[in-house]
Design a protein around this motif. Sequence first.
Motif, PDB file in Angstrom:
ATOM      1  N   ASP A 162      34.054  46.499  39.900  1.00 44.39           N
ATOM      2  CA  ASP A 162      32.576  46.149  39.397  1.00 44.39           C
ATOM      3  C   ASP A 162      32.660  44.530  39.145  1.00 44.39           C
ATOM      4  OD1 ASP A 162      33.760  45.575  36.873  1.00 44.39           O
ATOM      5  OD2 ASP A 162      33.371  47.744  36.011  1.00 44.39           O
ATOM      6  N   THR A 163      31.536  43.888  38.806  1.00 41.48           N
ATOM      7  CA  THR A 163      31.579  42.549  38.505  1.00 41.48           C
ATOM      8  C   THR A 163      32.518  42.067  37.344  1.00 41.48           C
ATOM      9  OG1 THR A 163      29.743  42.701  36.754  1.00 41.48           O
ATOM     10  CG2 THR A 163      29.239  42.353  39.153  1.00 41.48           C
ATOM     11  N   ALA A 164      33.249  42.741  36.597  1.00 35.09           N
ATOM     12  CA  ALA A 164      33.968  42.522  35.593  1.00 35.09           C
ATOM     13  C   ALA A 164      35.582  42.811  36.276  1.00 35.09           C
ATOM     14  CB  ALA A 164      33.919  43.468  34.109  1.00 35.09           C
ATOM     15  N   ARG A 165      35.673  43.664  36.820  1.00 30.03           N
ATOM     16  CA  ARG A 165      36.988  44.208  37.475  1.00 30.03           C
ATOM     17  C   ARG A 165      36.974  44.091  38.814  1.00 30.03           C
ATOM     18  NH1 ARG A 165      40.575  46.948  34.066  1.00 30.03           N
ATOM     19  NH2 ARG A 165      39.787  47.083  31.910  1.00 30.03           N
ATOM     20  N   ARG A 166      37.353  42.871  39.429  1.00 28.47           N
ATOM     21  CA  ARG A 166      37.149  42.469  40.820  1.00 28.47           C
ATOM     22  C   ARG A 166      38.681  42.124  41.419  1.00 28.47           C
ATOM     23  NH1 ARG A 166      33.723  37.573  41.920  1.00 28.47           N
ATOM     24  NH2 ARG A 166      33.911  38.312  44.110  1.00 28.47           N
ATOM     25  N   HIS A 167      39.619  42.289  40.739  1.00 28.67           N
ATOM     26  CA  HIS A 167      40.782  41.778  41.041  1.00 28.67           C
ATOM     27  C   HIS A 167      42.095  42.924  41.406  1.00 28.67           C
ATOM     28  CE1 HIS A 167      39.203  38.274  39.489  1.00 28.67           C
ATOM     29  NE2 HIS A 167      39.636  37.495  39.997  1.00 28.67           N
ATOM     30  N   VAL A 168      42.914  42.895  42.477  1.00 27.51           N
ATOM     31  CA  VAL A 168      43.993  43.602  42.710  1.00 27.51           C
ATOM     32  C   VAL A 168      45.269  42.755  42.503  1.00 27.51           C
ATOM     33  CG1 VAL A 168      44.938  45.250  44.241  1.00 27.51           C
ATOM     34  CG2 VAL A 168      42.496  45.276  43.986  1.00 27.51           C
ATOM     35  N   LEU A 169      46.202  43.407  41.584  1.00 22.06           N
ATOM     36  CA  LEU A 169      47.638  42.640  41.552  1.00 22.06           C
ATOM     37  C   LEU A 169      48.429  43.650  42.636  1.00 22.06           C
ATOM     38  CD1 LEU A 169      49.728  41.006  40.387  1.00 22.06           C
ATOM     39  CD2 LEU A 169      50.094  42.742  38.407  1.00 22.06           C
ATOM     40  N   GLY A 170      48.858  42.879  43.756  1.00 24.69           N
ATOM     41  CA  GLY A 170      49.749  43.378  44.798  1.00 24.69           C
ATOM     42  C   GLY A 170      51.233  43.213  44.029  1.00 24.69           C
ATOM     43  N   LEU A 171      52.072  44.285  44.066  1.00 18.34           N
ATOM     44  CA  LEU A 171      53.453  44.104  43.917  1.00 18.34           C
ATOM     45  C   LEU A 171      54.522  44.629  44.757  1.00 18.34           C
ATOM     46  CD1 LEU A 171      53.036  45.320  40.022  1.00 18.34           C
ATOM     47  CD2 LEU A 171      53.564  42.847  40.670  1.00 18.34           C
ATOM     48  N   GLY A 172      55.770  43.831  44.918  1.00 23.46           N
ATOM     49  CA  GLY A 172      56.681  44.563  45.499  1.00 23.46           C
ATOM     50  C   GLY A 172      57.869  44.285  44.847  1.00 23.46           C
ATOM     51  N   CYS A 173      58.822  44.975  44.955  1.00 23.97           N
ATOM     52  CA  CYS A 173      60.332  44.934  44.244  1.00 23.97           C
ATOM     53  C   CYS A 173      61.148  45.871  44.987  1.00 23.97           C
ATOM     54  CB  CYS A 173      60.038  45.509  42.969  1.00 23.97           C
ATOM     55  SG  CYS A 173      59.708  47.216  42.603  1.00 23.97           S
ATOM     56  N   GLU A 174      62.530  45.339  44.845  1.00 22.68           N
ATOM     57  CA  GLU A 174      63.254  46.005  45.171  1.00 22.68           C
ATOM     58  C   GLU A 174      63.700  47.214  44.471  1.00 22.68           C
ATOM     59  OE1 GLU A 174      67.176  43.380  44.898  1.00 22.68           O
ATOM     60  OE2 GLU A 174      65.909  41.829  46.002  1.00 22.68           O
TER      61      GLU A 174
END
Length: 139
Positions: free
Chosen positions: A7-19
Amino acid sequence: MGDISFDTARRHVLGLGCERGTPPAEVLALAIAALDAAGIGAAELAAIASIDSRREEPAILAVAAHLSVPAVFFDAPRLEEETPRLANPSAIVFARVGCHGVAESAALAAAGLEAELVLAKIKSAHATAAVARSGLQKA
């Protein structure tokens, strides 16, 4: 895009990678640093995204729980489709997991076709993070 609700407030995605076996505290610290560097707060986050081989990774699941967002996962062939949009494609990552990046690719894949990176990959000792913004237009 699965179970992600933008939605207009929640527009972001955090991509994560890890060992495998990376301490949750390390990944959480990197996630918070990524959000700070991108200039967004947790309330603007729609999801955490990663590669499907990390579906059971405690550190990734801990970050999603801490930030109260769903975690979504993509297979390597789907992440490889994002290679043209990556800021930091890596042949080393490709050799290890079959795609040229995890954090950037996963963030973009989850955020959709019109998404853009707002924070290219940053690293800690054993993890990576990136932030993408969906193409959802502001009202």
